[in-house]
Motif scaffolding. Structure first.
Motif, short mmCIF file in Angstrom:
data_model
loop_
_atom_site.label_atom_id
_atom_site.label_comp_id
_atom_site.label_asym_id
_atom_site.label_seq_id
_atom_site.Cartn_x
_atom_site.Cartn_y
_atom_site.Cartn_z
N ASP A 36 -15.17 27.60 -9.15
CA ASP A 36 -13.78 27.13 -9.27
C ASP A 36 -12.90 27.53 -8.10
O ASP A 36 -11.67 27.50 -8.21
CB ASP A 36 -13.14 27.63 -10.58
N PHE A 37 -13.49 27.88 -6.96
CA PHE A 37 -12.71 28.05 -5.72
C PHE A 37 -12.85 26.75 -4.93
O PHE A 37 -13.48 26.70 -3.87
CB PHE A 37 -13.25 29.24 -4.92
N ILE A 38 -12.22 25.71 -5.46
CA ILE A 38 -12.52 24.36 -4.98
C ILE A 38 -11.96 24.10 -3.59
O ILE A 38 -12.66 23.56 -2.72
CB ILE A 38 -11.98 23.32 -5.99
N GLN A 39 -10.72 24.48 -3.34
CA GLN A 39 -10.13 24.22 -2.03
C GLN A 39 -10.83 24.99 -0.92
O GLN A 39 -11.07 24.47 0.17
CB GLN A 39 -8.64 24.56 -2.06
N GLU A 40 -11.19 26.23 -1.23
CA GLU A 40 -11.94 27.01 -0.25
C GLU A 40 -13.32 26.39 -0.03
O GLU A 40 -13.84 26.39 1.09
CB GLU A 40 -12.07 28.46 -0.72
N SER A 41 -13.91 25.87 -1.08
CA SER A 41 -15.20 25.20 -0.96
C SER A 41 -15.11 24.00 -0.02
O SER A 41 -16.00 23.79 0.82
CB SER A 41 -15.69 24.74 -2.34
N VAL A 42 -14.05 23.21 -0.14
CA VAL A 42 -13.86 22.05 0.73
C VAL A 42 -13.79 22.49 2.19
O VAL A 42 -14.40 21.88 3.08
CB VAL A 42 -12.60 21.27 0.33
N ARG A 43 -13.06 23.58 2.46
CA ARG A 43 -12.94 24.07 3.84
C ARG A 43 -14.29 24.52 4.39
O ARG A 43 -14.61 24.28 5.57
CB ARG A 43 -11.93 25.21 3.91
N VAL A 44 -15.10 25.16 3.57
CA VAL A 44 -16.42 25.61 4.02
C VAL A 44 -17.32 24.42 4.28
O VAL A 44 -18.04 24.38 5.30
CB VAL A 44 -17.05 26.56 2.97
N TYR A 45 -17.29 23.42 3.41
CA TYR A 45 -18.09 22.21 3.63
C TYR A 45 -17.66 21.50 4.91
O TYR A 45 -18.50 20.98 5.67
CB TYR A 45 -17.96 21.26 2.44
N GLU A 46 -16.36 21.45 5.17
CA GLU A 46 -15.86 20.81 6.38
C GLU A 46 -16.35 21.55 7.63
O GLU A 46 -16.73 20.93 8.63
CB GLU A 46 -14.33 20.76 6.37
N ARG A 47 -16.35 22.87 7.55
CA ARG A 47 -16.83 23.66 8.67
C ARG A 47 -18.32 23.41 8.92
O ARG A 47 -18.76 23.27 10.06
CB ARG A 47 -16.58 25.14 8.40
N ALA A 48 -19.09 23.35 7.85
CA ALA A 48 -20.53 23.10 7.97
C ALA A 48 -20.79 21.72 8.57
O ALA A 48 -21.65 21.55 9.45
CB ALA A 48 -21.21 23.23 6.61
N LEU A 49 -20.04 20.72 8.11
CA LEU A 49 -20.22 19.37 8.63
C LEU A 49 -19.84 19.28 10.10
O LEU A 49 -20.50 18.58 10.88
CB LEU A 49 -19.39 18.39 7.81
N THR A 50 -18.80 20.00 10.49
CA THR A 50 -18.39 20.02 11.90
C THR A 50 -19.50 20.56 12.79
O THR A 50 -19.78 20.01 13.87
CB THR A 50 -17.12 20.87 12.07
N ILE A 51 -20.15 21.62 12.35
CA ILE A 51 -21.25 22.20 13.13
C ILE A 51 -22.38 21.19 13.29
O ILE A 51 -22.94 21.03 14.38
CB ILE A 51 -21.75 23.50 12.46
N ARG A 52 -22.70 20.50 12.22
CA ARG A 52 -23.78 19.51 12.30
C ARG A 52 -23.41 18.33 13.18
O ARG A 52 -24.23 17.83 13.95
CB ARG A 52 -24.15 19.03 10.90
N LYS A 53 -22.17 17.89 13.09
CA LYS A 53 -21.75 16.74 13.89
C LYS A 53 -21.66 17.08 15.37
O LYS A 53 -21.84 16.21 16.22
CB LYS A 53 -20.40 16.21 13.38
#
Length: 437
Positions: A385-402
């Motif tokens: 239930d730390f949803i907003q923080e989860s979104v930020r972590v997913y965005e960071r991971a996607l940035t590294i892959r891209k």
């Protein structure tokens, strides 16, 4: 204490070495009668033509010496650090002599590639890697694609492990450019079929299959690893070959979990059969990584009880002698298994330990494998239930892959999928799903 030379001093040293070589060439030419027509029967123009014919080889020799001097003396270009986020000095504003040599070498190779290609392959592996990297930056992609389709060249590139991120990025650029990099796999198949099977073929196949696995080129990875399996079975299976075969299955089952999960169970049965054979020879290695892959297979099949049990077995086998990469993978999968079993305290402990180890191993050079740990950390946060923080972590991971794979890669697609679901959960209360789309 080591003496630090300024850029001007390094340039002066390089020029002195070059002048010394040219002076030696002139002295030898004088003694052998190149510039004295009376000492030889040939006229002066004939002697000058001989000098002209020898001149390219002298220049290439001087060029190679310059590379070695620059490689030893000049500092490597500054990189973006994870701690400061700043560059100490821009290599674009103040290029080193080494970088200038690389740039000139790329231009020269493009103009006379048939001659220079063979000469540049004489360079040390890490210098040759920088040469190809510069070629990629200068958009000499057709020539680079031809070079990377050569097995001997690519075998040398795989040895440069501390620049694996750059190699993955170059290969992805070539794939997007539609260069015929698939010839690398075909050339490997031809190579193993052209002669009797040997350990060298197996070792190279394992490294090549591991590279494709790491970069998300799963069809190529499966094709190469299947060929390695065939090589192992053609030879007499002693303990050494059984371990090679087990390593092949270890890589292949991971790929099959994400690409063709219906075949993963068959590979699992093959693994268990090899383990039984190794037990007879009392040569069973640490199976922690394999058990983690079993857990991954069951997790992706939504058989969470089995995934949890195999994760526990993998954790029990962990020790400090294992590679950090294996430890991180085991901790990551164990954390996800705990999440679906609603053991959040255990999951938090495991994923934070994985984050700590992964940051030491991957975060500095932003290796794409670091994004794998970030994705699993986002999975834990989303289910806690730390949803907003989860979104930020997913965005960071996607940035590294891209940054490495841009967009036409399965790893980027998986990143988009997980981020979209996290954004969907985050915006569920508002009913506006523009970001997930």
């Amino acid at each position: 204490m080591a003496m630090v030379l300024s850029s001007q001093s390094k340039l002066l040293v390089a020029l002195c070495f070059t002048l010394l070589i040219l002076a030696g060439a002139l002295a030898i030419g004088s003694l052998t009668g190149w510039f004295h027509p009376k000492l030889t029967n040939d006229p002066v123009p004939a002697r000058l033509r001989q000098i002209k014919n020898r001149l390219p080889y002298c220049l290439v020799l001087c060029q190679h010496i310059l590379y070695i001097i620059c490689w030893v003396e000049c500092p490597a270009p500054e990189i973006l650090t994870a701690d400061t986020g700043k560059r100490n000095m821009s290599s674009d504003q103040f290029p080193s002599l080494y970088c200038l040599c690389l740039k000139i070498a790329v231009v020269d190779c493009a103009n006379s590639c048939k001659f220079c290609k063979k000469e540049f392959r004489l360079l040390p592996d890490n210098v040759l890697f920088d040469f190809y990297h510069k070629m990629c930056l200068e958009k000499r992609l057709c020539l680079l694609g031809l070079e990377f389709s050569n097995l001997d060249v690519f075998k040398r590139m795989l040895k440069i492990k501390h620049k694996r991120r750059d190699l993955l990025k170059m290969f992805q650029i070539l794939t997007d450019h539609c260069s015929n990099v698939t010839e690398l796999v075909l050339n490997y198949i031809k190579y193993i079929n052209s002669d009797d099977p040997c350990i060298e073929m197996i070792d190279f196949g394992l490294r090549l299959g591991g590279f494709f696995k790491e970069g998300g080129w799963y069809p190529s990875a499966i094709e190469v690893l299947n060929a390695v399996e065939g090589l192992c079975k053609k030879m007499e299976l002693n303990t050494h070959l059984l371990l090679k075969l087990l390593d092949c299955y270890y890589k292949r089952i991971y790929v099959e979990c994400y690409y063709c999960i219906t075949k993963a169970e068959e590979t699992m049965n093959s693994i268990l059969a090899v383990i039984k054979q190794l037990q007879q020879h009392s040569a069973v290695p640490n199976l922690s990584g394999l058990y983690a892959n079993f857990a991954t297979m069951y997790f992706l099949r939504s058989e969470y009880e089995q995934a949890y049990n195999w994760s526990k077995k993998a954790l029990r086998l962990l020790n400090e002698d294992l590679p950090k990469r294996t430890i991180v993978d085991v901790l990551r999968q164990a954390s996800k298994s705990c999440v679906v079993k609603r053991h959040f305290a255990q999951a938090e402990l495991l994923i934070k330990q994985a984050m700590s180890l992964a940051s030491q191993a991957y975060a500095i050079d932003k290796h794409p494998r670091y994004s794998d740990t970030l994705m699993d950390y986002g999975f834990f946060l989303l289910n806690s239930d730390f949803i907003q923080e989860s979104v930020r972590v997913y965005e960071r991971a996607l940035t590294i892959r891209k940054e490495v794979f841009e967009k036409y890669n399965i790893l980027v697609a998986i990143g988009h999928e997980d981020l979209a679901y996290a954004q969907y959960v985050n915006e569920y209360s508002s009913g506006q799903f523009y970001s997930p789309r």
